[in-house]
Design an enzyme around this catalytic site. Structure first.
Site, short mmCIF file in Angstrom:
data_model
loop_
_atom_site.label_atom_id
_atom_site.label_comp_id
_atom_site.label_asym_id
_atom_site.label_seq_id
_atom_site.Cartn_x
_atom_site.Cartn_y
_atom_site.Cartn_z
N CYS A 227 23.78 35.95 38.21
CA CYS A 227 24.80 36.45 37.33
C CYS A 227 24.35 38.02 37.11
O CYS A 227 23.14 38.00 36.48
CB CYS A 227 25.40 35.76 36.15
SG CYS A 227 26.25 36.84 35.00
N CYS B 184 23.85 37.89 32.82
CA CYS B 184 23.14 37.09 31.90
C CYS B 184 21.80 38.04 31.46
O CYS B 184 21.18 38.85 32.43
CB CYS B 184 22.67 35.69 32.82
SG CYS B 184 23.99 34.50 32.94
N HIS C 32 26.41 32.19 29.66
CA HIS C 32 27.45 32.29 30.57
C HIS C 32 28.52 31.33 30.62
O HIS C 32 29.54 31.67 31.31
CB HIS C 32 26.66 32.08 31.99
CG HIS C 32 27.27 32.45 33.22
ND1 HIS C 32 27.24 33.85 33.89
CD2 HIS C 32 27.87 31.59 34.27
CE1 HIS C 32 27.83 33.58 34.82
NE2 HIS C 32 28.23 32.31 35.16
N ASN D 253 39.47 41.67 30.81
CA ASN D 253 39.88 40.82 31.96
C ASN D 253 39.47 39.41 32.08
O ASN D 253 38.37 39.24 32.19
CB ASN D 253 39.72 41.50 33.36
CG ASN D 253 40.80 42.80 33.39
OD1 ASN D 253 41.63 43.04 32.75
ND2 ASN D 253 39.94 43.84 33.97
N SER E 277 35.72 40.35 37.91
CA SER E 277 34.55 40.09 39.17
C SER E 277 33.47 39.26 38.56
O SER E 277 32.61 39.04 39.53
CB SER E 277 34.41 41.37 39.61
OG SER E 277 33.71 42.27 38.77
N HIS F 211 31.09 35.70 33.59
CA HIS F 211 30.19 35.83 32.33
C HIS F 211 31.08 36.49 31.11
O HIS F 211 31.66 37.46 31.56
CB HIS F 211 28.93 36.64 32.53
CG HIS F 211 28.10 36.66 31.40
ND1 HIS F 211 26.82 35.93 31.62
CD2 HIS F 211 27.97 36.90 30.19
CE1 HIS F 211 26.20 35.85 30.24
NE2 HIS F 211 27.07 36.43 29.61
N HIS G 115 32.90 38.81 29.18
CA HIS G 115 32.63 40.11 28.97
C HIS G 115 33.91 41.03 28.78
O HIS G 115 34.92 40.31 29.49
CB HIS G 115 31.77 40.69 30.01
CG HIS G 115 32.36 41.15 31.25
ND1 HIS G 115 32.69 39.93 32.08
CD2 HIS G 115 32.52 41.95 31.63
CE1 HIS G 115 33.29 40.35 33.24
NE2 HIS G 115 33.51 41.89 33.03
N GLN H 122 35.31 45.22 28.61
CA GLN H 122 35.15 46.50 29.07
C GLN H 122 35.79 47.55 27.90
O GLN H 122 36.51 47.24 27.13
CB GLN H 122 35.67 47.10 30.29
CG GLN H 122 35.10 46.04 31.44
CD GLN H 122 35.65 46.42 32.85
OE1 GLN H 122 35.32 47.68 33.27
NE2 GLN H 122 36.20 45.55 33.58
#
Ligand SMILES: O=P(O)(O)O[C@H]1O[C@H](CO)[C@@H](O)[C@H](O)[C@H]1O
Ligand SMILES: O=P(O)(O)O[C@H]1O[C@H](CO)[C@@H](O)[C@H](O)[C@H]1O
Lengths: 348, 348
Positions: free
Chosen positions: B52, B55, B115, B155, B163, B166, B168, B170
């Site tokens: 990943c 991570c 993760h 997203n 994509s 993990h 997250h 933006q």
């Protein structure tokens, strides 16, 4: 530091048909893709499927039976989003909770009795019959005095929410002018008012001179990637003649429309050697709504694939909350489509 | 023929934040679904994945190495859609081919070193740290005088184009105000100008009185399905206090935001017993752009699932070409979310 240019630098482009912008990030396809991949469309289907609601002679979801149709065939959607017996009415609390009744008619239009053929795989003569049925459906709906907009469209492929693989399109018509054609009405009438020519006629002339966004053309139609395309391989078919509605097309123009449809959709299939998914639809002037001299007939293709038959563009976070965004340039996309053959890959 | 009502008849609803409409077809979920089904989200992932990019301690796509971070962690996107060294410039031919340079900064914000955990699975204290990092990132970006809008979003889930699994979000910030916040600016300032109160303060008061679209609330925030929701289970979190930016939230409000985020996202996961996909994002006033007294902080959740963990709503043909459309009513969706427990299904 180099001067600003459209091939290398992030920029936004303006869509004069809707007065909206798209963010273009030309450098961005370099990023790795660890995300979702789509199952490619099944390339082989039987020519008849006993469990299909749309095949000739089969029973539909509502219990009625399809005739043994031999050409394109239209009927009223069993699960119409708009109904023609909707009582008029409205609702308003403090201008914060506002609603209005919507009445309309939804039609389904099978392109062919064959379960296994899509638009590019039909013969020219068969596509001409689809065009003719679009026009006759349009005329029938436009004759109803309470219909103000007629949206002809096709969702092609599972990834475009198509709930049945039998080749078909839809027509949703209603007593109102929905958002997208309303924006295009405003912009086209404004342009026509100040220039005395249609926005799209001037635009197509400019694009034909530049050539870099043209995909293909014939005597009466041009297929191009618009300068302001949002979807990676978005295209638009524009008629060379400035007409408001498709019932103005003469026989030669109808044949030319079938020709450009076949050639454009064949190029799409050839690009990633797949049955290329898209939503496509015809934009034309509202009906029963007074004159719309600025309106110029055109058809949009919004295909989601980005990198291959299995990796699509997602219009998600930033796009939903801020602005549409694209990664490859429209010029690059046009070149890819222009380089494709016009013989369908399945037949070679 | 019965009188027009919102539960039975097709209608359109008005979004006062954007001045746009959505077509609502309450009767339409009865149609059979033979279309695409999605693979449900993988429920079990390792707490650390050596492959990943996000991570702690791992090498990213651009070759740099993540620190051994222990709480939320932000860094500049290796594949930013907007770049801060973009030269200014513009392009215009006949007002038909129009483009403008866009500069900006894109950040990635890992919610947790783990993760395998998503927002609802983090502890309240961990979510508070995410809220604190959003605010500090916002402050850093807003301090740059050429940044005018800061879009914080997430997203979540493969089907939302994420994509990397993990957890997250933006932040895309730029020297321009994108379309969606620009619409909301116009509408909110107009309302504030004529009422002297914020549009969303009045709206939330009305919704709290009616209760039928409320999902949950606490002392400082309300989560509701907006009257004009487009996505099947779309919601909005609105602050009770009328503030323009999230850096105005005091410590108690920040804790309350973490609380409502955990409760709302837990209800989402419980609804279809899946890791509920969505795009979510915070809308707040532009920065370095003069006063915006009408702006009222809020957060949108746009989740695509419609019928189950595997059947989503497709915004395709009619929606792309004409107008957004929904099948279930916002009131029904709110009741489903209201009926969920606030303990995550994976922990019971
Ligand atoms: O930035 P990511 O996760 O690579 O990409 C995802 O989010 C972006 C911002 O919403 C979208 O433009 C991409 O289409 C989507 O796949
Ligand atoms: O009418 P269908 O094929 O059942 O449904 C499809 O097209 C409609 C019109 O674009 C959309 O509203 C649906 O979300 C989509 O699944």
């Amino acid at each position: 530091r180099t001067a600003f240019n459209l091939n290398d630098h992030p920029h936004k482009r303006y869509n004069p048909l809707t007065a909206e912008w798209v963010l273009v990030s030309p450098h961005r396809t370099k990023r790795p893709w660890q995300g979702k991949t789509e199952a490619p469309a099944l390339l082989e289907r039987p020519s008849y499927d006993a469990s299909c609601y749309l095949c000739p002679g089969n029973t539909r979801a509502d219990g009625s039976t399809n005739p043994q149709y031999t050409g394109p065939y239209a009927f009223t959607n069993d699960y119409s989003a708009l109904l023609n017996d909707t009582p008029p009415g409205s609702y308003n609390e403090n201008n914060l909770l506002v609603a209005e009744s919507q009445g309309g008619i939804c039609r389904v239009l099978c392109f062919s009795p064959r379960h296994d053929l899509t638009l590019p795989e039909l013969s020219l003569e068969e596509i001409e019959k689809v065009v003719a049925l679009w026009i006759s459906e349009f005329n029938t709906l436009a004759a109803k005095k309470d219909i103000r907009y007629i949206q002809i469209f096709e969702n092609k492929g599972e990834i475009m929410g198509c709930s049945n693989p039998h080749p078909h399109g839809q027509i949703w018509s209603l007593n109102d002018i929905p958002a997208e054609p309303a924006k295009e009405t405003l912009q086209q009438e404004k342009y026509f008012g100040s220039h005395g020519r249609s926005l799209l006629a001037d635009y197509v002339q400019l694009e034909l001179a530049k050539a870099e966004r043209i995909v293909c053309s014939n005597k009466h139609f041009v297929a191009l990637v618009p300068f302001w395309a949002v979807w990676p391989f978005e295209t638009m078919i524009v008629s060379k003649r400035h007409v408001q509605h498709m019932n103005a097309f003469n026989e030669e123009e109808q044949k030319a429309l079938a020709d450009i449809l076949k050639r454009l959709t064949t190029r799409y299939d050839n690009l990633f050697k797949t049955s290329f998914p898209y939503s496509a639809g015809i934009h034309q002037a509202p009906v029963n709504d007074g004159p719309h001299p600025g309106w110029h007939w055109h058809m949009h293709f919004y295909p989601p694939l980005l990198r291959s038959a299995t990796v699509k563009k997602f219009m998600v976070g930033y796009e939903m909350l801020a602005s549409p965004q694209r990664d490859i340039t429209p010029e690059w996309a046009a070149a890819q489509l222009r380089n494709q053959a016009e013989v369908h890959f399945k037949t070679v």
